[in-house]
Design a protein around this motif. Sequence first.
Motif, PDB file in Angstrom:
ATOM      1  N   TRP A  24       0.751  -1.314   0.042  1.00 10.42           N
ATOM      2  CA  TRP A  24      -0.157  -0.083   0.256  1.00 10.42           C
ATOM      3  C   TRP A  24       0.896   1.360  -0.092  1.00 10.42           C
ATOM      4  O   TRP A  24       1.644   1.629   0.974  1.00 10.42           O
ATOM      5  CB  TRP A  24      -0.762   0.086   1.413  1.00 10.42           C
ATOM      6  CG  TRP A  24      -1.847   0.954   1.155  1.00 10.42           C
ATOM      7  CD1 TRP A  24      -2.237   2.091   0.714  1.00 10.42           C
ATOM      8  CD2 TRP A  24      -2.866   1.318   2.557  1.00 10.42           C
ATOM      9  NE1 TRP A  24      -3.214   2.979   0.995  1.00 10.42           N
ATOM     10  CE2 TRP A  24      -3.527   2.507   2.105  1.00 10.42           C
ATOM     11  CE3 TRP A  24      -3.003   0.675   3.846  1.00 10.42           C
ATOM     12  CZ2 TRP A  24      -4.447   2.882   3.008  1.00 10.42           C
ATOM     13  CZ3 TRP A  24      -3.885   1.089   4.749  1.00 10.42           C
ATOM     14  CH2 TRP A  24      -4.677   2.257   4.236  1.00 10.42           C
ATOM     15  N   GLU A  25       1.111   1.713  -1.211  1.00 11.38           N
ATOM     16  CA  GLU A  25       2.007   2.912  -1.332  1.00 11.38           C
ATOM     17  C   GLU A  25       1.828   4.182  -0.345  1.00 11.38           C
ATOM     18  O   GLU A  25       2.562   4.521   0.262  1.00 11.38           O
ATOM     19  CB  GLU A  25       1.773   3.420  -2.983  1.00 11.38           C
ATOM     20  CG  GLU A  25       2.916   4.455  -3.275  1.00 11.38           C
ATOM     21  CD  GLU A  25       2.794   4.905  -4.543  1.00 11.38           C
ATOM     22  OE1 GLU A  25       3.051   6.235  -5.009  1.00 11.38           O
ATOM     23  OE2 GLU A  25       2.507   3.832  -5.507  1.00 11.38           O
ATOM     24  N   GLU A  26       0.383   4.620  -0.203  1.00  9.89           N
ATOM     25  CA  GLU A  26       0.278   5.808   0.717  1.00  9.89           C
ATOM     26  C   GLU A  26       0.515   5.455   2.273  1.00  9.89           C
ATOM     27  O   GLU A  26       1.130   6.404   2.761  1.00  9.89           O
ATOM     28  CB  GLU A  26      -1.204   6.348   0.496  1.00  9.89           C
ATOM     29  CG  GLU A  26      -1.687   7.039  -1.103  1.00  9.89           C
ATOM     30  CD  GLU A  26      -1.766   5.790  -1.926  1.00  9.89           C
ATOM     31  OE1 GLU A  26      -1.663   6.567  -3.137  1.00  9.89           O
ATOM     32  OE2 GLU A  26      -1.505   4.682  -1.738  1.00  9.89           O
ATOM     33  N   GLU A  27       0.510   4.444   2.800  1.00  9.19           N
ATOM     34  CA  GLU A  27       0.878   3.943   4.021  1.00  9.19           C
ATOM     35  C   GLU A  27       2.218   3.396   4.150  1.00  9.19           C
ATOM     36  O   GLU A  27       2.548   3.130   5.415  1.00  9.19           O
ATOM     37  CB  GLU A  27      -0.210   3.158   4.562  1.00  9.19           C
ATOM     38  CG  GLU A  27      -1.534   3.803   4.914  1.00  9.19           C
ATOM     39  CD  GLU A  27      -1.249   4.942   6.108  1.00  9.19           C
ATOM     40  OE1 GLU A  27      -0.803   4.509   6.913  1.00  9.19           O
ATOM     41  OE2 GLU A  27      -1.754   6.066   6.074  1.00  9.19           O
ATOM     42  N   LYS A  28       3.020   3.105   2.976  1.00  5.83           N
ATOM     43  CA  LYS A  28       4.160   2.406   2.957  1.00  5.83           C
ATOM     44  C   LYS A  28       3.963   0.985   4.102  1.00  5.83           C
ATOM     45  O   LYS A  28       4.755   0.726   4.739  1.00  5.83           O
ATOM     46  CB  LYS A  28       5.287   3.196   3.683  1.00  5.83           C
ATOM     47  CG  LYS A  28       5.710   4.511   2.760  1.00  5.83           C
ATOM     48  CD  LYS A  28       6.801   5.269   3.363  1.00  5.83           C
ATOM     49  CE  LYS A  28       7.059   6.438   2.355  1.00  5.83           C
ATOM     50  NZ  LYS A  28       8.243   7.117   3.062  1.00  5.83           N
ATOM     51  N   LEU A 131      -9.255  -2.793  11.833  1.00 10.03           N
ATOM     52  CA  LEU A 131      -8.352  -1.870  11.815  1.00 10.03           C
ATOM     53  C   LEU A 131      -9.037  -1.041  10.580  1.00 10.03           C
ATOM     54  O   LEU A 131      -9.028  -1.433   9.472  1.00 10.03           O
ATOM     55  CB  LEU A 131      -7.076  -2.433  11.537  1.00 10.03           C
ATOM     56  CG  LEU A 131      -5.939  -1.432  11.120  1.00 10.03           C
ATOM     57  CD1 LEU A 131      -5.830  -0.437  12.352  1.00 10.03           C
ATOM     58  CD2 LEU A 131      -4.713  -1.941  10.600  1.00 10.03           C
ATOM     59  N   TYR A 132      -9.200   0.310  10.925  1.00  3.45           N
ATOM     60  CA  TYR A 132      -9.749   1.177   9.954  1.00  3.45           C
ATOM     61  C   TYR A 132      -8.735   2.063   9.678  1.00  3.45           C
ATOM     62  O   TYR A 132      -8.062   2.876  10.606  1.00  3.45           O
ATOM     63  CB  TYR A 132     -10.828   2.114  10.451  1.00  3.45           C
ATOM     64  CG  TYR A 132     -12.028   1.263  10.907  1.00  3.45           C
ATOM     65  CD1 TYR A 132     -12.884   0.991   9.488  1.00  3.45           C
ATOM     66  CD2 TYR A 132     -12.418   0.557  11.694  1.00  3.45           C
ATOM     67  CE1 TYR A 132     -14.193   0.157   9.686  1.00  3.45           C
ATOM     68  CE2 TYR A 132     -13.453  -0.413  11.902  1.00  3.45           C
ATOM     69  CZ  TYR A 132     -14.216  -0.458  11.017  1.00  3.45           C
ATOM     70  OH  TYR A 132     -15.670  -1.171  10.909  1.00  3.45           O
ATOM     71  N   LEU A 133      -8.159   2.443   8.344  1.00  6.08           N
ATOM     72  CA  LEU A 133      -7.320   3.495   8.134  1.00  6.08           C
ATOM     73  C   LEU A 133      -7.830   3.995   6.734  1.00  6.08           C
ATOM     74  O   LEU A 133      -8.134   3.305   5.691  1.00  6.08           O
ATOM     75  CB  LEU A 133      -5.822   2.750   7.828  1.00  6.08           C
ATOM     76  CG  LEU A 133      -4.981   2.153   8.893  1.00  6.08           C
ATOM     77  CD1 LEU A 133      -3.808   1.459   8.452  1.00  6.08           C
ATOM     78  CD2 LEU A 133      -4.693   3.261   9.822  1.00  6.08           C
ATOM     79  N   HIS A 134      -7.802   5.530   6.966  1.00  2.00           N
ATOM     80  CA  HIS A 134      -8.449   6.032   5.682  1.00  2.00           C
ATOM     81  C   HIS A 134      -9.920   5.576   5.784  1.00  2.00           C
ATOM     82  O   HIS A 134     -10.660   5.465   6.415  1.00  2.00           O
ATOM     83  CB  HIS A 134      -7.542   6.049   4.342  1.00  2.00           C
ATOM     84  CG  HIS A 134      -6.181   6.514   4.465  1.00  2.00           C
ATOM     85  ND1 HIS A 134      -6.091   8.015   4.511  1.00  2.00           N
ATOM     86  CD2 HIS A 134      -5.105   5.954   4.980  1.00  2.00           C
ATOM     87  CE1 HIS A 134      -4.634   8.397   4.851  1.00  2.00           C
ATOM     88  NE2 HIS A 134      -4.160   7.054   4.913  1.00  2.00           N
ATOM     89  N   ASN A 135     -10.192   5.315   4.434  1.00  4.74           N
ATOM     90  CA  ASN A 135     -11.698   4.842   4.169  1.00  4.74           C
ATOM     91  C   ASN A 135     -11.449   3.077   3.750  1.00  4.74           C
ATOM     92  O   ASN A 135     -12.473   2.746   3.198  1.00  4.74           O
ATOM     93  CB  ASN A 135     -12.394   5.492   3.083  1.00  4.74           C
ATOM     94  CG  ASN A 135     -11.625   5.442   1.654  1.00  4.74           C
ATOM     95  OD1 ASN A 135     -10.333   5.277   1.608  1.00  4.74           O
ATOM     96  ND2 ASN A 135     -12.183   5.987   0.574  1.00  4.74           N
ATOM     97  N   PHE A 136     -10.687   2.372   4.620  1.00  2.33           N
ATOM     98  CA  PHE A 136     -10.513   1.050   4.298  1.00  2.33           C
ATOM     99  C   PHE A 136     -10.566   0.520   5.866  1.00  2.33           C
ATOM    100  O   PHE A 136     -10.153   0.945   6.712  1.00  2.33           O
ATOM    101  CB  PHE A 136      -9.040   0.781   3.732  1.00  2.33           C
ATOM    102  CG  PHE A 136      -8.732   1.376   2.406  1.00  2.33           C
ATOM    103  CD1 PHE A 136      -9.399   0.689   1.112  1.00  2.33           C
ATOM    104  CD2 PHE A 136      -8.142   2.568   2.200  1.00  2.33           C
ATOM    105  CE1 PHE A 136      -9.227   1.211  -0.045  1.00  2.33           C
ATOM    106  CE2 PHE A 136      -7.842   3.005   1.031  1.00  2.33           C
ATOM    107  CZ  PHE A 136      -8.518   2.492  -0.154  1.00  2.33           C
TER     108      PHE A 136
END
Length: 215
Positions: A24-28, A131-136
């Motif tokens: 996942w590029e945005e979260e490395k 686990l929620y990160l951004h809209n995932f």
Amino acid sequence: MQPPLLHKINGHHFWLSSEKILFWEEEKALVLSDLHLGKSGHFRKAGIPIPQGVMKEDMQRLMHLIQYFHPTQLIVVGDFFHSTNNLELDLFKRWRNDISDVTIKLIRGNHDILQDQWYSDAGVDVIEKDLYLHNFCFTHDNNDIHPENYTFTGHLHPGVVINGLGKQSLRFPCFYFTSTYCILPAFGKFTGLASIQPSRKDDVYAIVEKSLIKL
């Protein structure tokens, strides 16, 4: 290793690897599921002669992927470990020291039954449900889909059947993307497969001989 393939979801960039993992590029973040570390040792304790190199091969493969993608975190969508503690899990703790700068987040799966103190000592942060990160959303069981958040799950060990000439057919592990969720392939070598039935609207990437094939 085949260069990773890009799959975009909600404007985010997910790079799929033929080694059954995505970046996942945005979260490395490296996102993976169902390693079942210690499973071979668990079977050997029961008298079933599983080769000792199975877990080491999985860990070496994961280390290679960490060196390739340079993530800051691992997100494990359940079943990182298989059962109670055994000698193989002592090997994991030594391996963990080599990547102490990488955060490990584990969404607890049905096989993650080690004591909380063991996870803490091993540098693994355990999330009990989602686990929620951004809209995932990241959750273990594919029955716990959250339509309001695109969901990544594991648990199923998805496989897809590819038909050849005549009545020949083979089944391969795969990434399975629908409009609302993704089921990740099992990372561990010592795992089975469950056949999926994708629709024409779904995206399926079969993993065939270290290569990704979009069906």
